[in-house]
Design an enzyme around this catalytic site. Structure first.
Site, mmCIF file in Angstrom:
data_model
loop_
_atom_site.group_PDB
_atom_site.id
_atom_site.type_symbol
_atom_site.label_atom_id
_atom_site.label_comp_id
_atom_site.label_asym_id
_atom_site.label_seq_id
_atom_site.Cartn_x
_atom_site.Cartn_y
_atom_site.Cartn_z
ATOM 1 N N HIS A 160 20.236 50.377 63.311
ATOM 2 C CA HIS A 160 18.928 50.816 63.799
ATOM 3 C C HIS A 160 18.501 49.876 64.917
ATOM 4 O O HIS A 160 18.346 48.670 64.702
ATOM 5 C CB HIS A 160 17.885 50.818 62.681
ATOM 6 C CG HIS A 160 16.540 51.324 63.129
ATOM 7 N ND1 HIS A 160 16.175 52.651 63.009
ATOM 8 C CD2 HIS A 160 15.492 50.691 63.719
ATOM 9 C CE1 HIS A 160 14.958 52.814 63.497
ATOM 10 N NE2 HIS A 160 14.525 51.636 63.935
ATOM 11 N N CYS A 161 18.342 50.425 66.110
ATOM 12 C CA CYS A 161 18.025 49.608 67.278
ATOM 13 C C CYS A 161 16.508 49.543 67.484
ATOM 14 O O CYS A 161 15.880 50.571 67.767
ATOM 15 C CB CYS A 161 18.700 50.188 68.527
ATOM 16 S SG CYS A 161 18.396 49.220 70.022
ATOM 17 N N PRO A 162 15.887 48.374 67.353
ATOM 18 C CA PRO A 162 14.435 48.288 67.557
ATOM 19 C C PRO A 162 14.029 48.481 69.013
ATOM 20 O O PRO A 162 12.892 48.878 69.280
ATOM 21 C CB PRO A 162 14.096 46.877 67.054
ATOM 22 C CG PRO A 162 15.371 46.102 67.213
ATOM 23 C CD PRO A 162 16.475 47.072 66.983
#
Length: 436
Positions: free
Chosen positions: A169-171
């Protein structure tokens, strides 16, 4: 009790943490606000660079190509960013009820899980084996989505969804990276790397051109603060996006995901998904992207039901009370109304037999086994009389309160009471015979 089903669009009743725009056409993660920051970090320096290049078109012949190249890279970078963020990453649809167990249990008494004390279901195995390219791969059961995850899928705790070929999950993107947007994510980070190197190089060219006029690089830097800023900014940024580009290039060539690389360490064991460097590159960049498994704009029928929780019964606590028995019966009725069928093993349970056995023990021996908690409260005064083998309470005040988990009478106390009762019977008989 369930209410009448109301048709609503799927994105309005989606149980994940996603945020939808354009009536379900665009799907973002819950941290979509970080997308604005990423856009600013890319667009701000790019606009400053292009503005500076435009002002030097008349003085330097390389300014126009630099302007065009900077615009193309910046636009492509932003396009890849928005496609990665606004696209379904490969969400696996949830199940409304647990799947049927494929494995038969050989035990006599099956273990069960109770959902909100109402609907029991058979306990499913936590993992099962599937064959991938001739290799056995374990897939896990997801308690949230109520399904066995497909191979390479994992549940994202941020978006609260199971994602096919979950990478991470890429912030900065505000979205999960999965099978349907990994290609665009790699294009985003690689384009960002190229853009940083591009702006860094042309900013140094500007300083070197200014050095010829100022005769010193330090004087040139003191007169061109914008180039100084762009050089420092791009030098710092390229370590992040450049490092990601190199790392994901390695993952693509070995057909791994970030999750698999940190969790399974395929360099120490065989990777069942590796097809060779060329095969892995073809799979990531030239294979057809699978369609979304969810039509978020489709209408679905939604039933308002009570929240579901998991409670494990403890059979060592004793016989259930009448209130608990009523709750089970009401739960069975609610389950039938909601279209949920109960296993035959629960339908055949008869709690009346347990209550009858308890009453018989109370009438015969006057005591209850200590493992069965009970509570009695006789508030009205009574007297005790003896008629043959039957004992009736009347006359003497008696208050009996039994607490759960404690024995009502011990064996010695019961014998003492029987001796006292026999003496009282003998005395009452003698008194009656002596009376005229």
């Amino acid at each position: 009790m369930a209410q009448d089903a109301k048709p609503r669009r799927l994105y309005k009743v989606w149980k994940g943490s996603n945020i939808f725009f354009c009536q379900g056409r665009l799907i973002f993660g819950p941290d979509v606000a970080s997308l604005s920051l990423s856009t600013l970090l890319i667009a701000g320096p790019a606009i400053a660079f292009c503005t500076r290049a435009r002002s030097k078109i008349e003085d330097h012949p390389y300014a126009l190509p630099a302007l065009i190249g900077g615009l193309i890279l910046a636009v492509l970078d932003l396009i890849f960013l928005f496609i990665t963020s606004a696209r379904d990453p490969g969400i696996v649809p949830r199940n409304s009820k647990p799947p049927e167990s494929d494995e038969a249990c050989d035990v006599t008494t099956p273990s069960m899980e109770w959902v909100n004390g109402r609907t029991p279901h058979m306990k499913l195995p936590r993992t099962k084996d599937v064959i991938v390219n001739g290799h056995a791969v374990k897939v896990k059961y997801c308690d949230t989505c109520l399904l066995f995850r497909p191979p390479r899928a994992s549940h994202c705790s941020v978006c609260n969804n199971c994602i096919q070929r979950f990478d991470h999950h890429c912030p900065w993107v505000g979205q999960c990276i999965g099978i349907r947007n990994y290609r665009f994510f790699f294009m985003f980070v690689s384009t960002s790397t190229v853009l940083c190197i591009y702006v860094f190089a042309f900013s140094w060219i500007d300083l070197l051109q200014l050095k010829r006029a100022k005769k010193s690089i330090w004087k040139a830097m003191s007169n061109d603060y914008l180039s100084d800023f762009l050089i420092i900014y791009c030098f710092i940024a390229v370590w992040f996006v450049g490092g990601l580009t190199v790392f994901h290039s390695y993952l693509i060539c070995t057909n791994q995901t970030t999750y698999e690389n940190f969790r399974y360490r395929y360099d120490k064991k065989l990777n069942p998904y590796n097809r060779g460097v060329m095969g892995n590159l073809m799979e990531v960049f030239f294979s057809k992207i699978p369609p979304s498994m969810n039509n978020f704009r489709a209408f679905v029928e939604v039933e308002e039901q009570a929240a579901v929780g998991v409670v494990t019964p403890n059979f060592g606590e004793g016989i259930m009370s009448s209130k608990e028995k009523l709750d089970i019966e009401m739960g069975m009725k609610l389950a039938e109304d909601g279209g949920i069928t109960l296993p035959e093993i629960l339908r055949d349970l008869e709690y009346d037999d347990s209550d009858d056995d308890l009453k018989i023990k109370e009438e015969d021996g006057g005591c209850v086994d200590s493992m069965f908690p009970a509570e009695q409260d006789m508030k009205e005064p009574t007297e005790t009389t003896i008629d043959g083998d039957q004992v009736t309470c009347s006359g003497q005040s008696l208050a009996i309160r039994q607490k759960a988990g404690e024995s009502v009478y011990s064996s010695s106390a019961l014998e003492h009471d029987n001796i006292a009762t026999e003496k009282k019977d003998d005395m009452s008989g003698s008194n009656q015979s002596a009376a005229p």
